[in-house]
Motif scaffolding. Structure first.
Motif, PDB file in Angstrom:
ATOM      1  N   GLN A 320       1.203  -1.114   0.273  1.00 27.58           N
ATOM      2  CA  GLN A 320       0.256   0.123   0.202  1.00 27.58           C
ATOM      3  C   GLN A 320       0.665   1.023  -0.004  1.00 27.58           C
ATOM      4  O   GLN A 320       1.566   1.152   1.070  1.00 27.58           O
ATOM      5  CB  GLN A 320      -0.611   0.284   1.575  1.00 27.58           C
ATOM      6  N   ILE A 322       1.777   5.104   0.993  1.00 27.71           N
ATOM      7  CA  ILE A 322       1.857   5.188   1.888  1.00 27.71           C
ATOM      8  C   ILE A 322       2.545   7.275   2.448  1.00 27.71           C
ATOM      9  O   ILE A 322       3.207   7.735   2.886  1.00 27.71           O
ATOM     10  CB  ILE A 322       2.529   4.582   3.194  1.00 27.71           C
ATOM     11  N   ILE A 330       0.611   6.783   8.900  1.00 22.66           N
ATOM     12  CA  ILE A 330       1.292   5.567   8.179  1.00 22.66           C
ATOM     13  C   ILE A 330       1.509   5.440   9.659  1.00 22.66           C
ATOM     14  O   ILE A 330       1.280   3.905   9.480  1.00 22.66           O
ATOM     15  CB  ILE A 330       3.069   6.508   7.792  1.00 22.66           C
ATOM     16  N   GLU A 332      -1.219   4.153  12.157  1.00 17.63           N
ATOM     17  CA  GLU A 332      -2.498   3.024  11.022  1.00 17.63           C
ATOM     18  C   GLU A 332      -2.207   2.258  10.445  1.00 17.63           C
ATOM     19  O   GLU A 332      -2.597   0.976  10.512  1.00 17.63           O
ATOM     20  CB  GLU A 332      -3.487   4.328  11.064  1.00 17.63           C
ATOM     21  N   HIS A 333      -1.102   2.312   9.162  1.00 22.16           N
ATOM     22  CA  HIS A 333      -1.051   1.234   8.388  1.00 22.16           C
ATOM     23  C   HIS A 333      -0.487   0.816   9.286  1.00 22.16           C
ATOM     24  O   HIS A 333       0.414  -0.366   7.738  1.00 22.16           O
ATOM     25  CB  HIS A 333      -0.305   2.092   7.478  1.00 22.16           C
TER      26      HIS A 333
END
Length: 507
Positions: A320, A322, A330, A332-333
């Motif tokens: 994904q 970012i 970031i 939370e990713h």
């Protein structure tokens, strides 16, 4: 000849809530290179600040070359032949080397500063002690290693016979460390007495004649370097057996978790600082990034963590993109970030340990709950999490309500490490994770990084400490002037080879 160049006897320093030095005796013979070692908070810097006149002891006596002294300030220490080179250099970048050296004690002719004479004096000192510094160049153009030489010339210009160096190798390459040690030996041969404050036991063994160990404000022991070992010194510092190199099994890397492609970025002055940087890290792997400070690694970390914009390029986490997202998004990713400056980026010093341990997730369940439709802090959950992490990460003192600013540097770092591990990231960005941390805390943090790798996390380790890079990394990338100049396996990498690459000396 005097029996002792420095004789500090029964020194006690009591601050309002802390007994920093507790009846410490510290004796240094003339012409020695004497190492002063101990964990963070052991009282080393306090003791040396007393010797340099920055602090006054609560009780105890000091004698310099067997003459009793009572320093009212650094001026008195300087007048008695004591000079101190601080860990953070105190130079003015726009001024020349000579202008920095003579500042406050300028030679003059008819009321005008005699620059020609100043340049000659600095050049003579430089040649006499093998320091190899051009007095006419501006400090802002110098490498860190040469800046340190300027600091040494400053104290020699003030006729120092006793030199105190605080963490003198903290930001040097292996080659610069070797050069510094040769300078120290040259100073010793010419009769100077040298005290080094350090936590790098390998360097203690390489350059010192005697070692004094402190622990928790007290004197533990004094040994001849030739009669001891790194292991024995570490045990004296911590009070238990310490593993200086953490055991780790073979890495079992899995799929790629993180990838940066062609990153370009500018610094705070809008000057290019990252040039086409590409890296990748797999699950179950530690990629070490080695480099001399100031070569773009700080800006790279900021780009990856969302604290600085990438001008070009892409960043992916689990495929994904970012790139240039906010730090919160970031995180939370799935990115954890141990910042290189725990005070500016890692902690709120006026907050409690408990509050610092939930930063970044403080706005989410389970740390908030709804009461009558309004979100409020869920303090029972916050306290439960804090108590668990304080115990698991051995944060001292074990008080979740203590302010983070009251902790030693090592325990502040443990708070940051505990929080980022508790967020269970898929990629852990660890920037200078053991900077300014004592040997016991270093062992603990290294264990946790290896554990994270073995649990399948991807770890990007950025460190100026080559020993740390070599002992933890499964692959090693080198950054120089904002470019990745090579990626090596641990078998290919030696301190000498990495040191050459870090200074542009080829692969």
């Amino acid at each position: 000849m005097a029996e002792y160049a420095v004789a500090m006897r029964n020194i006690t320093k009591q601050f309002p809530r802390v007994l920093a030095n507790d009846d410490v005796t510290f004796l240094v013979r003339p012409g020695e290179i004497h190492a002063l070692v101990g964990e963070n908070g052991a009282g080393k810097s306090t003791l040396m600040n007393i010797l340099y006149g920055l602090l006054r002891p609560t009780s105890g006596t000091i004698a310099i070359y067997d003459k009793p002294v009572d320093f009212q300030g650094p001026g008195d220490a300087i007048a008695n032949g004591i000079g101190m080179v601080h860990q953070h250099f105190m130079l003015i970048p726009p001024l020349t080397v000579a202008e920095n050296v003579i500042l406050g004690q300028e030679p003059s002719h008819r009321g005008i500063v005699d620059v020609t004479h100043a340049n000659k004096m600095v050049r003579d000192l430089s040649e006499q002690y093998g320091l190899k510094v051009d007095p006419t160049v501006k400090v802002e153009t110098l490498t860190v290693g040469i800046e340190q030489r300027v600091e040494i010339i400053k104290v020699l210009y003030r006729k120092a016979e006793i030199l105190i160096l605080d963490e003198p190798t903290a930001v040097l390459t292996p080659q610069e460390v070797d050069e510094l040690f040769e300078i120290l030996r040259s100073l010793q041969r010419q009769g100077k007495t040298i005290i080094i404050i350090t936590h790098k036991l390998q360097e203690v063994m390489a350059v010192s004649d005697m070692v004094t160990v402190m622990r928790r404000g007290k004197y533990v022991g004094n040994v001849a370097t030739k009669d001891t070992s790194k292991e024995e010194l570490a045990n004296m510092m911590v009070g238990r057996q310490v593993l200086l190199q953490v055991e780790r099994g073979q890495a079992k890397p899995g799929k790629e978790v993180f990838r940066a492609e062609g990153l370009h970025a500018v610094n705070n002055k809008r000057l290019p600082v990252l040039h086409d940087v590409s890296l990748s890290v797999r699950a179950g792997e530690i990629l070490g990034l080695a480099g001399v400070e100031g070569n773009g690694q700080s800006e790279l970390v900021e780009v990856l963590a969302g604290l600085r914009k990438a001008e070009k390029g892409r960043v992916y986490l689990d495929e994904q993109e970012i790139t240039n997202l906010s730090p919160r998004v970031i995180k939370e990713h799935g990115m954890g970030h141990i910042p290189e400056d725990r005070h500016r980026r890692g902690l709120i010093l006026d907050y409690s340990v408990a509050k610092n341990l939930i930063l970044g997730l403080h706005h989410r369940i389970p740390f908030v709950k709804k009461v009558l439709g309004i979100e409020v802090m869920n303090f029972p959950q916050i306290h439960q999490t804090a108590d668990k992490l304080v115990e698991e990460f051995d944060i001292r003192p074990p008080d979740r309500e203590n302010l983070a600013g009251n902790l030693s540097g090592g325990n502040q770092q443990k708070v940051v490490v505990a929080r980022e591990f508790n967020h269970n990231p898929r990629l852990l960005l660890a920037a200078q994770p053991t900077r300014g941390v004592d040997v016991g805390s270093i062992e603990f943090i290294h264990r946790r990084l290896i554990q994270a790798r073995d649990e399948g996390k991807a770890v990007l380790l950025i460190s100026a400490d080559l020993e740390e890079i070599l002992s933890l990394s499964d692959r090693i990338a080198v950054i120089y002037e904002g470019k990745i100049v090579g990626i090596l396996s641990p078998k290919e990498a030696t301190e000498e080879r990495l040191g050459l690459m870090m200074t542009g000396g080829g692969q």
